[in-house]
Motif scaffolding. Structure first.
Motif, PDB file in Angstrom:
ATOM      1  N   UNK A 135     -52.780  99.629 -20.204  1.00 33.42           N
ATOM      2  CA  UNK A 135     -53.534 100.711 -19.586  1.00 33.42           C
ATOM      3  C   UNK A 135     -52.551 101.593 -18.827  1.00 33.42           C
ATOM      4  N   UNK A 136     -53.029 102.749 -18.425  1.00 32.26           N
ATOM      5  CA  UNK A 136     -52.158 103.657 -17.684  1.00 32.26           C
ATOM      6  C   UNK A 136     -52.955 104.293 -16.558  1.00 32.26           C
ATOM      7  N   UNK A 137     -52.308 104.434 -15.414  1.00 35.29           N
ATOM      8  CA  UNK A 137     -52.904 105.116 -14.261  1.00 35.29           C
ATOM      9  C   UNK A 137     -52.476 106.572 -14.340  1.00 35.29           C
ATOM     10  N   UNK A 138     -53.468 107.461 -14.432  1.00 32.32           N
ATOM     11  CA  UNK A 138     -53.176 108.889 -14.572  1.00 32.32           C
ATOM     12  C   UNK A 138     -53.742 109.680 -13.402  1.00 32.32           C
ATOM     13  N   UNK A 146     -46.109 111.308  -7.993  1.00 34.52           N
ATOM     14  CA  UNK A 146     -45.188 111.393  -9.123  1.00 34.52           C
ATOM     15  C   UNK A 146     -44.766 110.016  -9.623  1.00 34.52           C
ATOM     16  N   UNK A 147     -44.936 109.011  -8.791  1.00 35.34           N
ATOM     17  CA  UNK A 147     -44.612 107.646  -9.163  1.00 35.34           C
ATOM     18  C   UNK A 147     -45.466 106.674  -8.368  1.00 35.34           C
ATOM     19  N   UNK A 148     -45.373 105.388  -8.722  1.00 31.15           N
ATOM     20  CA  UNK A 148     -46.209 104.395  -8.044  1.00 31.15           C
ATOM     21  C   UNK A 148     -45.834 104.257  -6.573  1.00 31.15           C
ATOM     22  N   UNK A 247     -45.749  98.592 -14.011  1.00 34.91           N
ATOM     23  CA  UNK A 247     -45.956  98.070 -12.661  1.00 34.91           C
ATOM     24  C   UNK A 247     -44.855  97.083 -12.292  1.00 34.91           C
ATOM     25  N   UNK A 248     -44.397  96.317 -13.299  1.00 34.15           N
ATOM     26  CA  UNK A 248     -43.327  95.352 -13.052  1.00 34.15           C
ATOM     27  C   UNK A 248     -42.057  96.077 -12.623  1.00 34.15           C
ATOM     28  N   UNK A 249     -41.723  97.157 -13.316  1.00 31.71           N
ATOM     29  CA  UNK A 249     -40.554  97.964 -12.951  1.00 31.71           C
ATOM     30  C   UNK A 249     -40.727  98.604 -11.581  1.00 31.71           C
ATOM     31  N   UNK A 250     -42.000  98.829 -11.196  1.00 33.89           N
ATOM     32  CA  UNK A 250     -42.298  99.523  -9.936  1.00 33.89           C
ATOM     33  C   UNK A 250     -42.419  98.589  -8.745  1.00 33.89           C
TER      34      UNK A 250
END
Length: 333
Positions: A135-138, A146-148, A247-250
């Motif tokens: 899924x994606x948060x838009x 601009x980012x999480x 999310x893991x990268x974030x």
């Protein structure tokens, strides 16, 4: 007695109650599998036309029809987050002529819907995990996310002020965002919708801050610049939004949540039939042009798993989301 065997080998085996009858039963099952399909096959789709589940069922049916020369008829039986159509499948004969295409709600419904009219793991035979998609948060590009990291910063500055829309209470997007909030230490307001389209429309219009949907839903709007992808929920970056971090990268270790699609049948489907059906479906999903179509239209990573792998995956998903539902007191719409 020979007529009795020909008419019903299974009953004959039960009456004899001895190992000597088993070869007769196995032979009858093998013959049935060899003849499959010799009449139209029903694909129950527990969701309406549109979305992702119905077109995937129709794509699959069309290819099986071309390969096997028999009709595969999609029967839409909607409602109850997919549970109504799935219940119909669970109550059908395990003869290889009824299958149900299920979505990720299949793993949530056992904990979300009181008195579910079937046991997800006992009353259904898992056939294949077709594939998964993140899924994606838009958000609207005019919003300051601009980012999480921006989401977390602003959510902490204004607790319970930011809003996110999903396709409904208890949907995978809703549950995933509950986990995200727990891990990130933030609080947001959930706005349930009756589908991904309305949630996306209100996100574009600025009525809500974010929408969380399967990645294919906002894909065209992201490409057109009407939406910005903030973060994705996969364990790796999606080919639909390759520049969007996970999310893991974030900074949320282990935080992944995947939309998924699968095939199930009524429990008791004979092993030779299961093997035949699984083999034919595997051939279909190996077709390069169909893989391309599914990948591009649904944002899916095709898996085409074994029945055993699907059971393992489904069991884990049921346990994972049951915990989230219980801890947060979530109820279906």
């Amino acid at each position: 007695m020979g007529v009795f065997v020909k008419g019903n080998a299974a009953v004959f085996a039960a009456v004899l109650g001895c190992a000597g009858a088993m070869p007769l039963l196995q032979s009858a099952q093998a013959q049935t599998a060899a003849d499959w399909p010799n009449k139209p096959v029903r694909f129950i789709c527990p969701f309406p036309p549109g979305g992702s589940v119905d077109p995937l069922a129709r794509m699959t049916g069309a290819r099986l029809n071309a390969a096997l020369g028999q009709q595969f008829v999609v029967d839409n039986r909607t409602g109850g987050s997919g549970s109504i159509g799935t219940a119909l499948g669970a109550k059908s004969a395990p003869d290889g002529y009824t299958f149900v295409i299920v979505f990720d709600t299949h793993a949530v419904n056992p904990s979300l819907i009181p008195n579910l009219p079937f046991d997800t793991l006992k009353d259904l035979q898992n056939v294949m995990l077709i594939g998964t998609a993140p899924m994606v948060l838009t958000t609207n590009p005019s919003k300051p996310y601009k980012g999480f990291d921006d989401v977390v910063k602003l959510a902490k500055a204004k607790p319970a002020a930011l809003t996110f829309g999903s396709v409904g209470s208890g949907s995978l997007g809703h549950l995933a965002m509950m986990l995200v909030q727990q891990q990130a230490g933030i609080k947001m307001i959930h706005v349930p919708y009756k589908g991904g389209g309305p949630a996306i429309t209100d996100t574009i219009g600025g009525q809500i801050d974010f929408a969380v949907t399967s990645v294919a839903v906002p894909g065209p709007h992201i490409k057109a610049g009407r939406l910005r992808a903030v973060v994705s929920t996969g364990d790796k970056r999606s080919h639909v939004v390759p520049d969007t971090p996970t999310l893991i990268e974030s900074g949320l270790p282990g935080m992944s949540a995947l939309a998924w699609w699968g095939w199930v049948a009524p429990a008791g489907l004979p092993a030779p039939l299961l093997a035949k059906v699984h083999g034919e479906m595997t051939k279909v999903y190996a077709q390069a042009d169909l893989r391309k179509q599914i990948t591009e239209q649904l944002g899916m990573d095709l898996v085409a798993s074994s029945p055993e792998a699907m059971t393992k995956f489904l069991t884990a998903e049921i346990g994972r989301w049951a915990k989230v539902v219980k801890e947060n007191g979530i109820r279906a719409d």
